[in-house]
Design a protein around this motif. Structure first.
Motif, PDB file in Angstrom:
ATOM      1  N   GLY A 189       0.847  -1.139  -0.273  1.00  0.00           N
ATOM      2  CA  GLY A 189      -0.039   0.060   0.087  1.00  0.00           C
ATOM      3  C   GLY A 189       0.875   1.380  -0.034  1.00  0.00           C
ATOM      4  O   GLY A 189       0.092   2.227  -0.083  1.00  0.00           O
ATOM      5  N   GLY A 190       2.177   1.090   0.127  1.00  0.00           N
ATOM      6  CA  GLY A 190       3.177   2.430  -0.048  1.00  0.00           C
ATOM      7  C   GLY A 190       2.809   3.020  -1.331  1.00  0.00           C
ATOM      8  O   GLY A 190       2.394   2.433  -2.379  1.00  0.00           O
ATOM      9  N   GLY A 191       3.600   4.042  -1.301  1.00  0.00           N
ATOM     10  CA  GLY A 191       3.712   4.807  -2.622  1.00  0.00           C
ATOM     11  C   GLY A 191       4.146   6.292  -2.553  1.00  0.00           C
ATOM     12  O   GLY A 191       4.500   6.724  -1.554  1.00  0.00           O
ATOM     13  N   LEU A 192       3.784   7.062  -3.537  1.00  0.00           N
ATOM     14  CA  LEU A 192       4.168   8.589  -3.440  1.00  0.00           C
ATOM     15  C   LEU A 192       2.954   9.311  -3.385  1.00  0.00           C
ATOM     16  O   LEU A 192       1.959   9.056  -4.017  1.00  0.00           O
ATOM     17  N   VAL A 193       2.823  10.430  -2.357  1.00  0.00           N
ATOM     18  CA  VAL A 193       1.713  11.212  -2.047  1.00  0.00           C
ATOM     19  C   VAL A 193       2.068  12.437  -1.804  1.00  0.00           C
ATOM     20  O   VAL A 193       3.165  12.670  -1.233  1.00  0.00           O
ATOM     21  N   GLN A 194       1.289  13.465  -2.215  1.00  0.00           N
ATOM     22  CA  GLN A 194       1.460  14.914  -1.859  1.00  0.00           C
ATOM     23  C   GLN A 194       1.184  15.166  -0.419  1.00  0.00           C
ATOM     24  O   GLN A 194       0.415  14.600   0.122  1.00  0.00           O
ATOM     25  N   PRO A 195       1.940  16.128   0.011  1.00  0.00           N
ATOM     26  CA  PRO A 195       1.774  16.594   1.512  1.00  0.00           C
ATOM     27  C   PRO A 195       0.267  16.848   1.661  1.00  0.00           C
ATOM     28  O   PRO A 195      -0.458  17.282   0.774  1.00  0.00           O
ATOM     29  N   GLY A 196      -0.644  16.348   2.609  1.00  0.00           N
ATOM     30  CA  GLY A 196      -2.060  16.563   3.126  1.00  0.00           C
ATOM     31  C   GLY A 196      -2.735  15.291   2.491  1.00  0.00           C
ATOM     32  O   GLY A 196      -3.872  15.398   2.860  1.00  0.00           O
ATOM     33  N   GLY A 197      -2.152  14.609   1.638  1.00  0.00           N
ATOM     34  CA  GLY A 197      -2.906  13.492   1.226  1.00  0.00           C
ATOM     35  C   GLY A 197      -2.842  12.228   2.306  1.00  0.00           C
ATOM     36  O   GLY A 197      -2.427  12.526   3.307  1.00  0.00           O
ATOM     37  N   SER A 198      -3.494  11.165   1.763  1.00  0.00           N
ATOM     38  CA  SER A 198      -3.700   9.949   2.294  1.00  0.00           C
ATOM     39  C   SER A 198      -3.363   8.739   1.759  1.00  0.00           C
ATOM     40  O   SER A 198      -3.244   8.608   0.462  1.00  0.00           O
ATOM     41  N   LEU A 199      -3.024   7.639   2.456  1.00  0.00           N
ATOM     42  CA  LEU A 199      -2.415   6.571   1.958  1.00  0.00           C
ATOM     43  C   LEU A 199      -3.226   5.420   2.993  1.00  0.00           C
ATOM     44  O   LEU A 199      -3.437   5.559   4.187  1.00  0.00           O
ATOM     45  N   ARG A 200      -3.401   4.162   2.706  1.00  0.00           N
ATOM     46  CA  ARG A 200      -3.830   3.044   3.419  1.00  0.00           C
ATOM     47  C   ARG A 200      -2.800   2.009   3.178  1.00  0.00           C
ATOM     48  O   ARG A 200      -2.778   1.314   2.115  1.00  0.00           O
ATOM     49  N   LEU A 201      -1.891   1.586   4.256  1.00  0.00           N
ATOM     50  CA  LEU A 201      -1.412   0.381   4.176  1.00  0.00           C
ATOM     51  C   LEU A 201      -1.853  -0.835   4.872  1.00  0.00           C
ATOM     52  O   LEU A 201      -2.681  -0.679   5.749  1.00  0.00           O
ATOM     53  N   SER A 202      -1.705  -1.906   4.408  1.00  0.00           N
ATOM     54  CA  SER A 202      -2.145  -3.404   4.581  1.00  0.00           C
ATOM     55  C   SER A 202      -1.093  -4.001   5.032  1.00  0.00           C
ATOM     56  O   SER A 202       0.086  -4.087   4.607  1.00  0.00           O
ATOM     57  N   CYS A 203      -1.492  -5.157   5.823  1.00  0.00           N
ATOM     58  CA  CYS A 203      -0.437  -6.035   6.425  1.00  0.00           C
ATOM     59  C   CYS A 203      -1.381  -7.428   6.534  1.00  0.00           C
ATOM     60  O   CYS A 203      -2.116  -7.625   7.242  1.00  0.00           O
ATOM     61  N   ALA A 204      -0.992  -8.271   5.597  1.00  0.00           N
ATOM     62  CA  ALA A 204      -1.687  -9.689   5.322  1.00  0.00           C
ATOM     63  C   ALA A 204      -0.908 -10.649   6.354  1.00  0.00           C
ATOM     64  O   ALA A 204       0.403 -10.690   5.921  1.00  0.00           O
ATOM     65  N   ALA A 205      -1.477 -11.227   7.344  1.00  0.00           N
ATOM     66  CA  ALA A 205      -0.728 -12.104   7.931  1.00  0.00           C
ATOM     67  C   ALA A 205      -1.325 -13.747   7.811  1.00  0.00           C
ATOM     68  O   ALA A 205      -2.408 -14.130   7.622  1.00  0.00           O
ATOM     69  N   SER A 206      -0.071 -14.581   7.863  1.00  0.00           N
ATOM     70  CA  SER A 206      -0.517 -15.928   7.835  1.00  0.00           C
ATOM     71  C   SER A 206      -0.263 -16.592   9.157  1.00  0.00           C
ATOM     72  O   SER A 206       0.555 -15.978   9.942  1.00  0.00           O
ATOM     73  N   GLY A 207      -1.092 -17.447   9.529  1.00  0.00           N
ATOM     74  CA  GLY A 207      -0.888 -18.013  10.879  1.00  0.00           C
ATOM     75  C   GLY A 207      -2.186 -18.159  11.741  1.00  0.00           C
ATOM     76  O   GLY A 207      -2.981 -17.342  11.551  1.00  0.00           O
ATOM     77  N   ARG A 208      -2.346 -19.077  12.562  1.00  0.00           N
ATOM     78  CA  ARG A 208      -3.611 -19.402  13.418  1.00  0.00           C
ATOM     79  C   ARG A 208      -3.612 -18.564  14.530  1.00  0.00           C
ATOM     80  O   ARG A 208      -4.830 -18.412  15.067  1.00  0.00           O
ATOM     81  N   THR A 209      -2.548 -17.876  14.965  1.00  0.00           N
ATOM     82  CA  THR A 209      -2.547 -17.254  16.037  1.00  0.00           C
ATOM     83  C   THR A 209      -2.963 -15.658  15.943  1.00  0.00           C
ATOM     84  O   THR A 209      -2.795 -14.966  16.836  1.00  0.00           O
ATOM     85  N   PHE A 210      -3.293 -15.125  14.775  1.00  0.00           N
ATOM     86  CA  PHE A 210      -3.122 -13.890  14.310  1.00  0.00           C
ATOM     87  C   PHE A 210      -4.139 -13.154  15.258  1.00  0.00           C
ATOM     88  O   PHE A 210      -4.021 -12.129  15.884  1.00  0.00           O
ATOM     89  N   SER A 211      -5.401 -13.864  15.409  1.00  0.00           N
ATOM     90  CA  SER A 211      -6.587 -12.860  16.202  1.00  0.00           C
ATOM     91  C   SER A 211      -5.992 -12.751  17.644  1.00  0.00           C
ATOM     92  O   SER A 211      -6.716 -12.099  18.088  1.00  0.00           O
ATOM     93  N   SER A 212      -5.198 -13.518  18.056  1.00  0.00           N
ATOM     94  CA  SER A 212      -4.797 -13.133  19.483  1.00  0.00           C
ATOM     95  C   SER A 212      -3.708 -12.301  19.702  1.00  0.00           C
ATOM     96  O   SER A 212      -3.370 -12.132  20.818  1.00  0.00           O
ATOM     97  N   ALA A 213      -3.014 -11.873  18.712  1.00  0.00           N
ATOM     98  CA  ALA A 213      -1.761 -11.252  18.865  1.00  0.00           C
ATOM     99  C   ALA A 213      -1.611  -9.776  18.604  1.00  0.00           C
ATOM    100  O   ALA A 213      -2.475  -9.176  17.744  1.00  0.00           O
ATOM    101  N   TYR A 214      -1.128  -8.944  19.191  1.00  0.00           N
ATOM    102  CA  TYR A 214      -0.962  -7.552  19.207  1.00  0.00           C
ATOM    103  C   TYR A 214      -0.142  -7.177  17.860  1.00  0.00           C
ATOM    104  O   TYR A 214       1.068  -8.189  17.801  1.00  0.00           O
ATOM    105  N   MET A 215      -0.626  -6.260  17.199  1.00  0.00           N
ATOM    106  CA  MET A 215       0.387  -6.032  16.048  1.00  0.00           C
ATOM    107  C   MET A 215       0.619  -4.681  16.127  1.00  0.00           C
ATOM    108  O   MET A 215      -0.041  -3.764  16.685  1.00  0.00           O
ATOM    109  N   GLY A 216       1.541  -4.297  15.247  1.00  0.00           N
ATOM    110  CA  GLY A 216       2.022  -2.858  15.194  1.00  0.00           C
ATOM    111  C   GLY A 216       2.502  -2.566  13.925  1.00  0.00           C
ATOM    112  O   GLY A 216       2.862  -3.317  12.944  1.00  0.00           O
ATOM    113  N   TRP A 217       2.752  -1.111  13.852  1.00  0.00           N
ATOM    114  CA  TRP A 217       3.425  -0.639  12.587  1.00  0.00           C
ATOM    115  C   TRP A 217       4.653   0.155  13.145  1.00  0.00           C
ATOM    116  O   TRP A 217       4.540   0.991  14.058  1.00  0.00           O
ATOM    117  N   PHE A 218       5.752   0.138  12.451  1.00  0.00           N
ATOM    118  CA  PHE A 218       7.135   0.922  12.797  1.00  0.00           C
ATOM    119  C   PHE A 218       7.394   1.536  11.292  1.00  0.00           C
ATOM    120  O   PHE A 218       6.872   1.022  10.203  1.00  0.00           O
TER     121      PHE A 218
END
Length: 122
Positions: free
Chosen positions: A7-36
């Protein structure tokens, strides 16, 4: 567990982007997730985190009120909606997962995606 950020890319100041993180694994729903993010020449820093249920979130002061983290557990996906983007938000953004509690500490996250570049420029 594998994480795939997109979901990354080039955007002008004031603009918007939405990043996505697709996960595999059975424990996804119980885990804390973060963005850095890591800007050129700087250390990687915390941006946002979310609890397993999505009911608890945490943000860095620099993005509070502009960024929103969310997750859709049936789809094993975490999102980062970024609004009112500024040139200082330019960085490689990484999703991270597997933390056992809400934390800003990178070492507490066991799984990392490959990163997606966000560039804010006119």
């Amino acid at each position: 567990v594998q994480l795939q950020a997109s979901g990354g890319g080039l955007v002008q100041p004031g603009g918007s982007l939405r990043l996505s993180c697709a996960a595999s694994g059975r424990t996804f729903s119980s885990a804390y997730m973060g963005w850095f993010r890591q800007a050129p020449g700087k250390e990687r820093e915390f941006v946002a985190a979310i609890s397993g249920s999505g009911g608890i979130t945490s943000y860095a002061d620099s993005v509070q009120g502009r960024f929103t983290i969310s997750r859709v557990n049936p789809e094993n996906t975490v999102y980062l909606q970024m609004n009112s983007l500024r040139p200082v938000d330019t960085a490689v953004y990484y999703c991270a997962g597997g933390a056992l509690t809400m934390t800003t500490m990178q070492a507490r996250y066991h799984y990392w995606g490959q990163g997606t570049q966000v560039t804010v420029s006119s």
